[in-house]
Design a protein around this motif. Sequence first.
Motif, short mmCIF file in Angstrom:
data_model
loop_
_atom_site.label_atom_id
_atom_site.label_comp_id
_atom_site.label_asym_id
_atom_site.label_seq_id
_atom_site.Cartn_x
_atom_site.Cartn_y
_atom_site.Cartn_z
N UNK A 296 -11.29 26.06 14.60
CA UNK A 296 -11.90 27.24 14.32
C UNK A 296 -12.75 27.98 15.21
N UNK A 297 -12.64 29.13 15.39
CA UNK A 297 -13.28 29.72 16.52
C UNK A 297 -13.81 31.17 16.14
N UNK A 298 -14.84 31.34 16.90
CA UNK A 298 -15.50 33.04 16.78
C UNK A 298 -16.02 33.46 15.43
N UNK A 299 -16.31 32.48 14.85
CA UNK A 299 -17.31 32.67 13.44
C UNK A 299 -18.48 33.59 13.77
N UNK B 108 -16.62 36.24 9.94
CA UNK B 108 -16.71 35.37 8.91
C UNK B 108 -17.94 34.79 9.05
N UNK B 109 -18.72 34.27 7.81
CA UNK B 109 -19.83 33.32 7.88
C UNK B 109 -18.93 32.11 7.46
N UNK B 110 -19.24 31.07 8.24
CA UNK B 110 -18.59 29.68 8.01
C UNK B 110 -19.56 28.61 7.43
N UNK B 111 -19.63 27.99 6.65
CA UNK B 111 -20.55 26.97 6.09
C UNK B 111 -19.90 25.48 5.15
N UNK C 20 -15.12 29.70 4.59
CA UNK C 20 -15.57 30.94 5.24
C UNK C 20 -15.26 32.30 4.34
N UNK C 21 -16.25 32.97 4.47
CA UNK C 21 -16.33 34.26 3.66
C UNK C 21 -16.16 35.59 4.83
N UNK C 22 -15.54 36.58 4.52
CA UNK C 22 -15.65 37.38 5.19
C UNK C 22 -16.93 38.22 5.03
N UNK C 23 -17.52 39.00 5.92
CA UNK C 23 -18.82 39.60 5.90
C UNK C 23 -18.53 41.16 5.71
N UNK C 24 -17.37 41.73 5.99
CA UNK C 24 -17.29 43.33 6.05
C UNK C 24 -16.21 43.37 4.51
N UNK D 63 -14.83 35.55 -3.67
CA UNK D 63 -13.86 34.16 -3.54
C UNK D 63 -13.83 33.87 -1.91
N UNK D 64 -13.60 32.63 -1.80
CA UNK D 64 -13.58 32.13 -0.14
C UNK D 64 -12.45 33.01 0.24
N UNK D 65 -12.45 33.34 1.57
CA UNK D 65 -11.43 33.79 2.50
C UNK D 65 -10.54 32.48 3.02
N UNK D 66 -11.34 31.53 3.17
CA UNK D 66 -10.89 30.25 3.94
C UNK D 66 -11.46 29.11 3.58
N UNK D 67 -10.74 28.19 3.20
CA UNK D 67 -11.25 26.69 2.77
C UNK D 67 -10.57 25.76 3.41
N UNK D 68 -11.06 24.80 4.29
CA UNK D 68 -10.60 23.48 4.92
C UNK D 68 -10.95 22.44 4.28
N UNK D 69 -10.12 21.43 3.69
CA UNK D 69 -10.60 20.23 3.08
C UNK D 69 -9.93 19.26 3.78
N UNK D 70 -10.73 18.38 4.27
CA UNK D 70 -10.12 16.90 4.84
C UNK D 70 -9.43 17.35 6.04
N UNK D 71 -9.49 18.37 7.04
CA UNK D 71 -8.69 18.96 7.98
C UNK D 71 -7.69 19.67 7.89
N UNK D 72 -7.38 20.16 6.43
CA UNK D 72 -6.23 20.90 5.85
C UNK D 72 -6.59 22.22 5.44
N UNK D 73 -6.12 23.40 5.64
CA UNK D 73 -6.17 24.50 5.29
C UNK D 73 -5.62 24.58 3.83
N UNK D 74 -6.62 24.84 2.95
CA UNK D 74 -6.11 24.86 1.22
C UNK D 74 -6.24 26.23 0.88
#
Length: 455
Positions: A7-10, A57-60, A386-390, A413-424
């Motif tokens: 994951x890059x450029x958050x 995105x903000x990623x947490x 990750x949630x998109x900020x715009x 809602x989330x724009x991105x969710x990675x669980x256990x290394x897998x994009x869900x």
Amino acid sequence: MMKTLLLKHATLLVSMDDNGTTWNDGGIYVEDNVIRQIGPTPELPQEADTIIDASDMIVLPGLVNTHHHFYQTLTRCIPEAQNATLFHWLRTLYPIWARLTPQAIAVSTRTAIAELMLSGCTTTSDHTYIWPNGSRIDDQIEAAQTMRIRFHATRGSMSVGESKGGLPPDSVVEDEETILRDSRRVIEEYHDSSRYSMLRIALAPCSPFSVSPDLMRESIALARSYGVQAHTHLAETLDEAEYCKQHFGRSPVELMEDLGWLGGDVWHAHTVHLSSTEIEQLGKTRTGAAHCPSSNMRLASGIAPVMQLQQAGARVGLGVDGSASNDSSHLLAEARQAMLLQRVMGNPGAMTASQALWMATRGGASVLGRDDIGYLAPDMAADFIGFRLNTLELSGGAVHDAPASLIFCHPPHVDLSVINGMVCVLNKELIHADLTELVQEQNRVAWALVRDELR
């Protein structure tokens, strides 16, 4: 063969570690299911099997849900239970829940998890305590595994029906020997105590008004013999306090202390009605608490003293509670409700946005006994969102304080969710579920369940 993810450029990467570390233009490098590197994007490996551009995105860390009743997604906003306190609400819904089937358990599990995942949840527990018509926790576990969420399943139970002075009808309780035998089976068959485990089991007798003191004692002894956690409801309403006083001559917390249900391997849902002495006792023993603000408001149960519990040393996380007492499984929205509810008595600083996010991540991980989730760092589980900020929801807010905007503004809602290394979840869409098909099945089962046509 090892798989890698970058994951890059958050725009902002929030670690939630003890130092409150954040990075602009942040990134995360993952090998299989584990974070190996985290920091500024230019300092990370630039190649991976999967590359995610988190610009804007903000990623947490993924959020952690510590209390739920998945099956209740089938009985949201039932008219007769819309304006009821807990005991009336339960008596209204018990006869409907008595018609649950393995199919109903499975579809409601997938529905609840879908809603949780889209709200930012990556780890969840569930407390199902009613198993009619051949239903088993196996049905729930199988359904949860198809959704790829990190799952703490609790083998819930009820054993004291109306004929023995309990609240539930006799038709929905189980024999205590059967409960304990199946509890052993479930732990031995499913519990995985390893680091990064995707499935753990806890034992969860329902409440003082639906199980016997003997079952409580036997369950906590059994849980401790296997090294698993234990969970129950505690001090949710004044009706519960009165029941405990009449039947046991003790307050709910005093009863739990007598039965051995305090400690670092126990967490309780709600903990609303506590004396200052009881708060100190829960804190001193490092007992966990699942705070469920929406449910407590919906059922007029009260305001849990969660900040006092934290200050006393108790482990406190968030729970959406049953989707028939919250009618939603949106965990980020629950964090917002937690913050607002602590403020209604007159202190606008009673809970801050950062404290609400901490409770939804670090607090929840602690409640579930996890040291591999809840914050982002090397050797932690690769669970992040990750949630998109715009966006419309965060416009005019994220530019000032992006993390706080997730709590103060309308929960997205989330724009991105990675669980256990897998994009869900990607672009707000679930990867491992057909949402249209799931909703259709859920609605069909929910309607048939209420009409007593589910066979």
